[in-house]
Design a protein around this motif. Sequence first.
Motif, PDB file in Angstrom:
ATOM      1  N   ARG A 109       0.950  -1.418  -0.025  1.00 42.02           N
ATOM      2  CA  ARG A 109       0.176  -0.065   0.158  1.00 42.02           C
ATOM      3  C   ARG A 109       0.791   1.412   0.644  1.00 42.02           C
ATOM      4  N   ALA A 110       2.143   1.083   0.101  1.00 40.92           N
ATOM      5  CA  ALA A 110       2.983   2.011  -0.110  1.00 40.92           C
ATOM      6  C   ALA A 110       2.665   2.851   1.276  1.00 40.92           C
ATOM      7  N   ILE A 111       2.649   2.952   2.379  1.00 39.91           N
ATOM      8  CA  ILE A 111       2.741   3.337   3.606  1.00 39.91           C
ATOM      9  C   ILE A 111       3.480   3.211   4.423  1.00 39.91           C
ATOM     10  N   SER A 112       4.989   3.990   4.992  1.00 35.38           N
ATOM     11  CA  SER A 112       5.582   3.790   5.567  1.00 35.38           C
ATOM     12  C   SER A 112       5.056   3.930   6.858  1.00 35.38           C
ATOM     13  N   GLN A 113       6.036   3.418   7.638  1.00 40.26           N
ATOM     14  CA  GLN A 113       5.796   2.790   8.582  1.00 40.26           C
ATOM     15  C   GLN A 113       5.761   3.979   9.632  1.00 40.26           C
ATOM     16  N   GLU A 114       6.388   5.380   9.456  1.00 43.84           N
ATOM     17  CA  GLU A 114       5.815   6.221  10.431  1.00 43.84           C
ATOM     18  C   GLU A 114       4.383   6.839   9.835  1.00 43.84           C
ATOM     19  N   ARG A 115       3.943   6.752   9.561  1.00 45.58           N
ATOM     20  CA  ARG A 115       2.350   7.095   8.312  1.00 45.58           C
ATOM     21  C   ARG A 115       2.297   5.879   8.917  1.00 45.58           C
ATOM     22  N   LEU A 116       2.083   4.920   8.688  1.00 41.65           N
ATOM     23  CA  LEU A 116       0.953   3.803   9.412  1.00 41.65           C
ATOM     24  C   LEU A 116       1.156   3.862  10.691  1.00 41.65           C
ATOM     25  N   GLY A 117       2.290   4.074  12.339  1.00 49.44           N
ATOM     26  CA  GLY A 117       1.850   4.450  13.274  1.00 49.44           C
ATOM     27  C   GLY A 117       1.253   5.572  13.386  1.00 49.44           C
ATOM     28  N   LEU A 118       1.618   6.962  13.128  1.00 47.13           N
ATOM     29  CA  LEU A 118       0.947   8.122  12.759  1.00 47.13           C
ATOM     30  C   LEU A 118      -1.039   8.080  13.003  1.00 47.13           C
ATOM     31  N   GLU A 119      -1.730   6.991  11.752  1.00 45.26           N
ATOM     32  CA  GLU A 119      -2.607   6.600  11.765  1.00 45.26           C
ATOM     33  C   GLU A 119      -3.457   6.164  12.642  1.00 45.26           C
ATOM     34  N   ALA A 120      -2.570   4.832  12.640  1.00 43.66           N
ATOM     35  CA  ALA A 120      -2.867   3.744  14.060  1.00 43.66           C
ATOM     36  C   ALA A 120      -3.003   4.106  15.493  1.00 43.66           C
ATOM     37  N   ASP A 121      -2.315   5.546  15.888  1.00 41.81           N
ATOM     38  CA  ASP A 121      -1.794   5.900  17.256  1.00 41.81           C
ATOM     39  C   ASP A 121      -0.857   4.490  17.623  1.00 41.81           C
ATOM     40  N   ILE A 122       0.278   4.096  16.637  1.00 36.44           N
ATOM     41  CA  ILE A 122       1.104   3.366  17.613  1.00 36.44           C
ATOM     42  C   ILE A 122       2.703   3.988  17.665  1.00 36.44           C
ATOM     43  N   ASP A 123       3.262   4.187  18.108  1.00 32.43           N
ATOM     44  CA  ASP A 123       4.780   4.294  17.777  1.00 32.43           C
ATOM     45  C   ASP A 123       5.210   3.853  16.672  1.00 32.43           C
ATOM     46  N   ARG A 124       6.344   4.329  15.909  1.00 26.83           N
ATOM     47  CA  ARG A 124       6.471   4.106  14.335  1.00 26.83           C
ATOM     48  C   ARG A 124       7.786   3.294  14.923  1.00 26.83           C
ATOM     49  N   SER A 125       8.602   2.873  16.105  1.00 23.47           N
ATOM     50  CA  SER A 125       9.603   1.971  16.397  1.00 23.47           C
ATOM     51  C   SER A 125       8.483   0.835  16.743  1.00 23.47           C
ATOM     52  N   TYR A 126       7.609   1.163  17.280  1.00 25.10           N
ATOM     53  CA  TYR A 126       6.586   0.260  17.371  1.00 25.10           C
ATOM     54  C   TYR A 126       6.762  -0.811  16.092  1.00 25.10           C
ATOM     55  N   ILE A 127       6.112  -0.123  15.277  1.00 25.03           N
ATOM     56  CA  ILE A 127       6.310  -1.049  14.214  1.00 25.03           C
ATOM     57  C   ILE A 127       7.002  -1.638  13.263  1.00 25.03           C
ATOM     58  N   GLY A 128       8.300  -0.583  13.574  1.00 24.82           N
ATOM     59  CA  GLY A 128       9.076  -1.845  13.378  1.00 24.82           C
ATOM     60  C   GLY A 128       9.314  -2.702  13.878  1.00 24.82           C
ATOM     61  N   ARG A 129       9.664  -3.176  15.341  1.00 26.04           N
ATOM     62  CA  ARG A 129       9.804  -4.191  16.394  1.00 26.04           C
ATOM     63  C   ARG A 129       8.497  -4.923  15.316  1.00 26.04           C
ATOM     64  N   ILE A 130       7.533  -4.712  15.624  1.00 24.64           N
ATOM     65  CA  ILE A 130       6.173  -5.618  15.294  1.00 24.64           C
ATOM     66  C   ILE A 130       6.551  -6.687  13.891  1.00 24.64           C
ATOM     67  N   GLU A 131       7.287  -5.361  13.038  1.00 24.90           N
ATOM     68  CA  GLU A 131       7.844  -5.943  12.071  1.00 24.90           C
ATOM     69  C   GLU A 131       9.041  -6.973  11.776  1.00 24.90           C
ATOM     70  N   ARG A 132       9.911  -7.023  12.472  1.00 22.33           N
ATOM     71  CA  ARG A 132      10.366  -7.713  13.071  1.00 22.33           C
ATOM     72  C   ARG A 132      10.355  -8.997  13.986  1.00 22.33           C
ATOM     73  N   GLY A 133       9.016  -8.712  14.618  1.00 15.25           N
ATOM     74  CA  GLY A 133       8.695 -10.037  15.299  1.00 15.25           C
ATOM     75  C   GLY A 133       9.131 -10.519  16.477  1.00 15.25           C
ATOM     76  N   SER A 134       9.516  -9.410  17.291  1.00 16.24           N
ATOM     77  CA  SER A 134      10.299  -8.819  18.387  1.00 16.24           C
ATOM     78  C   SER A 134       9.198  -8.483  19.325  1.00 16.24           C
ATOM     79  N   GLU A 135       8.326  -8.005  19.246  1.00 19.47           N
ATOM     80  CA  GLU A 135       7.454  -7.607  20.277  1.00 19.47           C
ATOM     81  C   GLU A 135       5.366  -8.654  20.246  1.00 19.47           C
ATOM     82  N   ASN A 136       5.345  -8.673  21.582  1.00 21.09           N
ATOM     83  CA  ASN A 136       3.683  -9.321  21.741  1.00 21.09           C
ATOM     84  C   ASN A 136       3.142  -8.523  21.562  1.00 21.09           C
ATOM     85  N   VAL A 137       2.157  -8.174  20.357  1.00 17.60           N
ATOM     86  CA  VAL A 137       1.342  -7.746  19.947  1.00 17.60           C
ATOM     87  C   VAL A 137       0.272  -7.495  20.943  1.00 17.60           C
TER      88      VAL A 137
END
Length: 87
Positions: free
Chosen positions: A18-46
Amino acid sequence: MDVRKIIGWNLRRLRVERAISQERLGLEADIDRSYIGRIERGSENVTVATLEAVSRVLNVHVSELFAPVDPGAIPLRALKGGRPPHE
C-alpha cells in the motif's frame, strides 16, 4: 515460523503493498513508529487492540495478519526513504 514472525511478515507485506511508511502507519494507528518496526521484525508480543488498529489503517481484516507465509517467499524491499520532492 512463529506467530510473531508471521504477523510481522504480513504487516510489512501489506504496508509495503500500500506504499505506507512505518511512520504514517504509526501516526494513523496511534502507535509509535519504532513499535511498528519491532512488530515487523517479530520481536513484540502485540496486543489484539494494536492488531485491530493496524488492520483498520491497512483496510484489511485482522485475520490477514495471520495468513500463512510461503516458506520460499523473498522479503520485500523497504520503501524509499525521505519525503517526496516539492514540485
